[in-house]
Design a protein around this motif. Sequence first.
Motif, PDB file in Angstrom:
ATOM      1  N   VAL A  30      32.368  38.994  33.999  1.00  0.00           N
ATOM      2  CA  VAL A  30      32.552  37.549  33.858  1.00  0.00           C
ATOM      3  C   VAL A  30      32.888  37.251  32.405  1.00  0.00           C
ATOM      4  CG1 VAL A  30      31.454  35.276  34.062  1.00  0.00           C
ATOM      5  CG2 VAL A  30      30.921  37.085  35.724  1.00  0.00           C
ATOM      6  N   SER A  31      33.932  36.443  32.183  1.00  0.00           N
ATOM      7  CA  SER A  31      34.332  36.138  30.814  1.00  0.00           C
ATOM      8  C   SER A  31      34.862  34.713  30.710  1.00  0.00           C
ATOM      9  CB  SER A  31      35.411  37.114  30.339  1.00  0.00           C
ATOM     10  OG  SER A  31      35.797  36.829  29.006  1.00  0.00           O
ATOM     11  N   ASN A  32      34.644  34.134  29.537  1.00  0.00           N
ATOM     12  CA  ASN A  32      35.223  32.818  29.259  1.00  0.00           C
ATOM     13  C   ASN A  32      36.628  32.934  28.668  1.00  0.00           C
ATOM     14  OD1 ASN A  32      33.866  33.971  27.034  1.00  0.00           O
ATOM     15  ND2 ASN A  32      33.740  32.007  25.977  1.00  0.00           N
ATOM     16  N   PRO A  69      35.850  43.710  39.820  1.00  0.00           N
ATOM     17  CA  PRO A  69      36.333  42.324  39.883  1.00  0.00           C
ATOM     18  C   PRO A  69      36.104  41.578  38.572  1.00  0.00           C
ATOM     19  CG  PRO A  69      35.103  42.884  41.862  1.00  0.00           C
ATOM     20  CD  PRO A  69      34.914  44.029  40.917  1.00  0.00           C
ATOM     21  N   PHE A  70      37.142  40.846  38.146  1.00  0.00           N
ATOM     22  CA  PHE A  70      37.095  40.099  36.894  1.00  0.00           C
ATOM     23  C   PHE A  70      37.130  38.605  37.209  1.00  0.00           C
ATOM     24  CE2 PHE A  70      39.036  37.984  33.236  1.00  0.00           C
ATOM     25  CZ  PHE A  70      38.336  38.534  32.175  1.00  0.00           C
ATOM     26  N   HIS A  71      36.172  37.863  36.651  1.00  0.00           N
ATOM     27  CA  HIS A  71      36.061  36.435  36.901  1.00  0.00           C
ATOM     28  C   HIS A  71      36.246  35.680  35.583  1.00  0.00           C
ATOM     29  CE1 HIS A  71      34.356  37.219  40.935  1.00  0.00           C
ATOM     30  NE2 HIS A  71      33.772  38.251  40.337  1.00  0.00           N
ATOM     31  N   GLU A  92      28.280  27.495  34.405  1.00  0.00           N
ATOM     32  CA  GLU A  92      27.082  28.290  34.649  1.00  0.00           C
ATOM     33  C   GLU A  92      26.711  28.310  36.127  1.00  0.00           C
ATOM     34  OE1 GLU A  92      24.621  28.484  30.490  1.00  0.00           O
ATOM     35  OE2 GLU A  92      23.804  27.267  32.119  1.00  0.00           O
ATOM     36  N   ALA A  93      26.964  27.224  36.828  1.00  0.00           N
ATOM     37  CA  ALA A  93      26.709  27.212  38.268  1.00  0.00           C
ATOM     38  C   ALA A  93      27.585  28.242  38.966  1.00  0.00           C
ATOM     39  CB  ALA A  93      26.964  25.825  38.833  1.00  0.00           C
ATOM     40  N   ARG A  94      28.857  28.339  38.548  1.00  0.00           N
ATOM     41  CA  ARG A  94      29.766  29.334  39.125  1.00  0.00           C
ATOM     42  C   ARG A  94      29.330  30.746  38.751  1.00  0.00           C
ATOM     43  NH1 ARG A  94      31.877  31.916  42.774  1.00  0.00           N
ATOM     44  NH2 ARG A  94      33.837  33.018  42.349  1.00  0.00           N
ATOM     45  N   GLN A  95      28.915  30.937  37.512  1.00  0.00           N
ATOM     46  CA  GLN A  95      28.432  32.247  37.080  1.00  0.00           C
ATOM     47  C   GLN A  95      27.233  32.695  37.922  1.00  0.00           C
ATOM     48  OE1 GLN A  95      27.624  31.439  32.991  1.00  0.00           O
ATOM     49  NE2 GLN A  95      29.746  31.721  32.319  1.00  0.00           N
ATOM     50  N   TYR A  96      26.325  31.775  38.145  1.00  0.00           N
ATOM     51  CA  TYR A  96      25.123  32.129  38.905  1.00  0.00           C
ATOM     52  C   TYR A  96      25.476  32.416  40.361  1.00  0.00           C
ATOM     53  CZ  TYR A  96      20.233  32.232  40.276  1.00  0.00           C
ATOM     54  OH  TYR A  96      19.000  32.629  40.747  1.00  0.00           O
ATOM     55  N   GLU A  97      26.457  31.720  40.894  1.00  0.00           N
ATOM     56  CA  GLU A  97      26.927  32.015  42.248  1.00  0.00           C
ATOM     57  C   GLU A  97      27.404  33.467  42.355  1.00  0.00           C
ATOM     58  OE1 GLU A  97      29.990  29.314  43.336  1.00  0.00           O
ATOM     59  OE2 GLU A  97      28.652  27.578  43.538  1.00  0.00           O
ATOM     60  N   ILE A  98      28.136  33.904  41.344  1.00  0.00           N
ATOM     61  CA  ILE A  98      28.627  35.294  41.340  1.00  0.00           C
ATOM     62  C   ILE A  98      27.464  36.272  41.258  1.00  0.00           C
ATOM     63  CG2 ILE A  98      29.968  36.977  40.013  1.00  0.00           C
ATOM     64  CD1 ILE A  98      31.757  34.578  39.155  1.00  0.00           C
ATOM     65  N   GLN A 155      24.434  35.846  42.253  1.00  0.00           N
ATOM     66  CA  GLN A 155      23.735  35.848  43.534  1.00  0.00           C
ATOM     67  C   GLN A 155      24.550  36.544  44.619  1.00  0.00           C
ATOM     68  OE1 GLN A 155      20.644  35.221  42.555  1.00  0.00           O
ATOM     69  NE2 GLN A 155      20.249  33.687  44.130  1.00  0.00           N
ATOM     70  N   ALA A 156      25.852  36.277  44.654  1.00  0.00           N
ATOM     71  CA  ALA A 156      26.706  36.875  45.683  1.00  0.00           C
ATOM     72  C   ALA A 156      26.741  38.393  45.567  1.00  0.00           C
ATOM     73  CB  ALA A 156      28.117  36.302  45.577  1.00  0.00           C
ATOM     74  N   GLU A 157      26.666  38.907  44.341  1.00  0.00           N
ATOM     75  CA  GLU A 157      26.692  40.357  44.118  1.00  0.00           C
ATOM     76  C   GLU A 157      25.298  40.974  44.120  1.00  0.00           C
ATOM     77  OE1 GLU A 157      29.296  41.964  44.295  1.00  0.00           O
ATOM     78  OE2 GLU A 157      30.868  40.489  43.940  1.00  0.00           O
ATOM     79  N   SER A 158      24.276  40.142  44.345  1.00  0.00           N
ATOM     80  CA  SER A 158      22.873  40.618  44.322  1.00  0.00           C
ATOM     81  C   SER A 158      22.588  41.390  43.041  1.00  0.00           C
ATOM     82  CB  SER A 158      22.587  41.495  45.550  1.00  0.00           C
ATOM     83  OG  SER A 158      22.792  40.783  46.743  1.00  0.00           O
ATOM     84  N   ALA A 159      23.096  40.880  41.923  1.00  0.00           N
ATOM     85  CA  ALA A 159      22.942  41.566  40.636  1.00  0.00           C
ATOM     86  C   ALA A 159      21.486  41.501  40.171  1.00  0.00           C
ATOM     87  CB  ALA A 159      23.854  40.938  39.596  1.00  0.00           C
TER      88      ALA A 159
END
Length: 285
Positions: A122-124, A138-140, A153-159, A161-165
């Motif tokens: 994940v990168s800005n 995958p690059f976000h 940050e909401a989108r980051q946290y979704e990722i 959670q989705a990846e069960s990191a």
Amino acid sequence: MTTYVLTLSCPDRMGIVHAVSGFLLENGGNIEEAAQFNDQATGLFFMRVQFVVTDENPEAKSQAMRAALDALAAQFDMRWQLHDAAQPMRCAIFVSREGHCLNDLLFRWKSGLLPLDIRAIVSNHRDFYQLAASYNVPFHHIPVTRETKAQAEARQYEIIQAESAELVVLARYMQVLSDDLCRKLAGRAINIHHSFLPSFKGARPYYQAHERGVKLIGATAHYVTAALDEGPIIEQDVARADHTHTVESLTAVGRDTESQVLARAVKWHAERRVLLNGHKTVVFR
């Protein structure tokens, strides 16, 4: 055969090691590695045990052991975790425009030196999408501004959670996480700070170090908390400096130190060797 890692902490008292050994004996566990620490300042006991169990039904065995550990925990007011050592830790890496730590982690991971399953980068900024693609990760790209920080940050946290990191690594991610995200990631987000904390907190530490004429520069890997650059420290290291160093040469030396320090901290965390002890850590290397 299944290899497990058991970590635990509880108020110190007589009989803890005996009880854990009894649990392992009853469950056919053969100890491969064991370490323990009694913090006399806090009165807390910490332990990490790696052991092997032979069983034809590993899932049923795992459930039985967890039930037994629940009973043990109630007796000793114990916090514990049991993990299958063969399962790599799912991980997301956050980065901005300094890629040395990201590149180092990816190389070590692909070389089999880190027990990770890197699920996302994940990168800005877009700088490292090609590097991510070369490792098939995958690059976000999630831009962050003052106005869009909450949505980003909401989108980051979704990722996450989705990846069960289970782990988030801030590999020179140059955005301050909100208090809310820090709480959500408590104990599972590691940051690399390009300074030997607690000296030179915040931004531009190499400029601060150069201004002070330091003879040692360092790097610190620590858990992320809402207090900037004050989370529990996992690992640190230093490199020598002298009057001939410029800010640029200090930065170049520092980058190597950062990469090594972060890699060690991530490896120890992924191997379940780091236990939180209030504002400090216990690291069973």
